[in-house]
Design a protein around this motif. Structure first.
Motif, mmCIF file in Angstrom:
data_model
loop_
_atom_site.group_PDB
_atom_site.id
_atom_site.type_symbol
_atom_site.label_atom_id
_atom_site.label_comp_id
_atom_site.label_asym_id
_atom_site.label_seq_id
_atom_site.Cartn_x
_atom_site.Cartn_y
_atom_site.Cartn_z
ATOM 1 N N ASN A 35 50.072 22.921 44.014
ATOM 2 C CA ASN A 35 50.606 22.307 45.234
ATOM 3 C C ASN A 35 50.200 23.067 46.495
ATOM 4 N N HIS A 36 49.073 23.717 46.477
ATOM 5 C CA HIS A 36 48.603 24.494 47.626
ATOM 6 C C HIS A 36 47.089 24.636 47.514
ATOM 7 N N ASN A 37 46.488 25.290 48.492
ATOM 8 C CA ASN A 37 45.051 25.559 48.423
ATOM 9 C C ASN A 37 44.754 26.992 48.856
ATOM 10 N N LYS A 38 45.687 27.888 48.578
ATOM 11 C CA LYS A 38 45.549 29.285 48.997
ATOM 12 C C LYS A 38 45.133 30.164 47.825
ATOM 13 N N TYR A 39 44.019 30.846 47.978
ATOM 14 C CA TYR A 39 43.537 31.732 46.922
ATOM 15 C C TYR A 39 44.519 32.877 46.678
ATOM 16 N N THR A 40 45.142 33.392 47.745
ATOM 17 C CA THR A 40 46.082 34.500 47.567
ATOM 18 C C THR A 40 47.286 34.077 46.724
ATOM 19 N N SER A 41 47.747 32.850 46.883
ATOM 20 C CA SER A 41 48.858 32.353 46.064
ATOM 21 C C SER A 41 48.438 32.232 44.604
ATOM 22 N N PHE A 42 47.225 31.740 44.380
ATOM 23 C CA PHE A 42 46.700 31.653 43.014
ATOM 24 C C PHE A 42 46.623 33.052 42.400
ATOM 25 N N SER A 43 46.117 34.006 43.158
ATOM 26 C CA SER A 43 45.991 35.384 42.685
ATOM 27 C C SER A 43 47.355 35.967 42.319
ATOM 28 N N ARG A 44 48.371 35.681 43.120
ATOM 29 C CA ARG A 44 49.727 36.142 42.810
ATOM 30 C C ARG A 44 50.226 35.545 41.505
ATOM 31 N N GLN A 45 49.916 34.258 41.283
ATOM 32 C CA GLN A 45 50.326 33.626 40.028
ATOM 33 C C GLN A 45 49.615 34.267 38.843
ATOM 34 N N VAL A 46 48.335 34.559 38.999
ATOM 35 C CA VAL A 46 47.569 35.228 37.938
ATOM 36 C C VAL A 46 48.267 36.534 37.567
ATOM 37 N N ASN A 47 48.586 37.330 38.572
ATOM 38 C CA ASN A 47 49.242 38.616 38.328
ATOM 39 C C ASN A 47 50.639 38.434 37.752
ATOM 40 N N GLY A 48 51.365 37.443 38.243
ATOM 41 C CA GLY A 48 52.721 37.182 37.772
ATOM 42 C C GLY A 48 52.778 36.792 36.304
ATOM 43 N N TRP A 49 51.725 36.172 35.811
ATOM 44 C CA TRP A 49 51.665 35.787 34.402
ATOM 45 C C TRP A 49 51.126 36.916 33.533
ATOM 46 N N GLY A 50 50.862 38.069 34.137
ATOM 47 C CA GLY A 50 50.461 39.233 33.343
ATOM 48 C C GLY A 50 48.969 39.403 33.152
ATOM 49 N N PHE A 51 48.161 38.570 33.786
ATOM 50 C CA PHE A 51 46.715 38.756 33.698
ATOM 51 C C PHE A 51 46.349 39.991 34.513
ATOM 52 N N ARG A 52 45.406 40.781 34.021
ATOM 53 C CA ARG A 52 44.988 41.995 34.713
ATOM 54 C C ARG A 52 43.481 42.061 34.819
ATOM 55 N N ARG A 53 43.023 42.772 35.846
ATOM 56 C CA ARG A 53 41.584 43.005 36.010
ATOM 57 C C ARG A 53 41.092 43.897 34.890
ATOM 58 N N ILE A 54 39.850 43.696 34.479
ATOM 59 C CA ILE A 54 39.242 44.623 33.542
ATOM 60 C C ILE A 54 38.121 45.336 34.286
ATOM 61 N N GLY A 55 37.843 46.552 33.903
ATOM 62 C CA GLY A 55 36.843 47.333 34.621
ATOM 63 C C GLY A 55 37.454 47.874 35.888
ATOM 64 N N GLY A 56 36.691 48.670 36.613
ATOM 65 C CA GLY A 56 37.242 49.294 37.814
ATOM 66 C C GLY A 56 36.588 48.848 39.089
ATOM 67 N N SER A 57 35.865 47.739 39.059
ATOM 68 C CA SER A 57 35.058 47.358 40.229
ATOM 69 C C SER A 57 35.806 46.491 41.229
ATOM 70 N N GLY A 58 37.016 46.060 40.912
ATOM 71 C CA GLY A 58 37.747 45.207 41.833
ATOM 72 C C GLY A 58 37.145 43.826 41.970
ATOM 73 N N GLY A 59 36.365 43.415 40.994
ATOM 74 C CA GLY A 59 35.818 42.066 40.987
ATOM 75 C C GLY A 59 34.555 41.894 41.808
ATOM 76 N N THR A 60 33.967 42.994 42.272
ATOM 77 C CA THR A 60 32.789 42.866 43.111
ATOM 78 C C THR A 60 31.495 43.270 42.400
ATOM 79 N N ARG A 61 31.602 43.701 41.152
ATOM 80 C CA ARG A 61 30.418 44.171 40.430
ATOM 81 C C ARG A 61 29.492 43.022 40.079
ATOM 82 N N LYS A 62 28.228 43.241 40.225
ATOM 83 C CA LYS A 62 27.205 42.265 39.822
ATOM 84 C C LYS A 62 26.576 42.782 38.538
ATOM 85 N N ASP A 63 26.657 41.991 37.475
ATOM 86 C CA ASP A 63 26.058 42.397 36.201
ATOM 87 C C ASP A 63 24.654 41.911 36.053
#
Length: 99
Positions: free
Chosen positions: A71-99
Motif C-alpha cells: 500500500n505504498h511506494n517507498k523503498y525505505t518502508s519496504f526495507s523496514r519490513q524486510v528487517n522486521g521479518w528477520g531478513f538480514r544482509r549477508i556479507g559486509g558490503s552493505g549491498g554495494t558490492r559488484k561480483d
C-alpha cells in the motif's frame, strides 16, 4: 446496514496496492512472488548461490514493484519490513558490492 466499513490492512503491512490480488498475503509470501517473476529479474533477483536476493534498481523497485504488492511506494518502508521479518544482509558490503 448500508454502512460502508473502512478497509483495514492485516497486521504486518499486508494488503495490496492497485493490484488487489495480493491482499491478505503475508510479507514473505509477497516477497517470494516478487522473486519468482522472470519479468522482474532486471530489478530484483536471487543471487547465484540461491541463499539471498538483491534489489538491482531501488528506483525501479519503488516505482514498479512495491505499488503492485504493498500500500505504498517507498523503498525505505519496504526495507523496514524486510528487517522486521528477520531478513538480514549477508556479507559486509552493505549491498554495494559488484561480483
Amino acid at each position: 446496514s448500508g454502512r460502508k466499513s473502512k478497509k483495514k490492512s492485516p497486521k504486518g503491512g499486508g494488503g495490496s496496492g492497485s493490484g488487489g490480488h495480493h491482499q491478505g498475503e503475508n510479507f514473505p509470501t509477497k516477497l517470494h512472488r516478487i522473486l519468482s517473476r522472470p519479468d522482474l529479474v532486471h530489478i530484483v533477483s536471487w543471487l547465484d548461490h540461491g541463499r539471498a536476493w538483491k534489489v538491482l534498481s531501488q528506483d525501479a523497485f519503488a516505482s514498479v514493484v512495491i505499488p503492485e504488492y504493498f500500500n505504498h511506494n517507498k523503498y525505505t518502508s519496504f526495507s523496514r519490513q524486510v528487517n522486521g521479518w528477520g531478513f538480514r544482509r549477508i556479507g559486509g558490503s552493505g549491498g554495494t558490492r559488484k561480483d
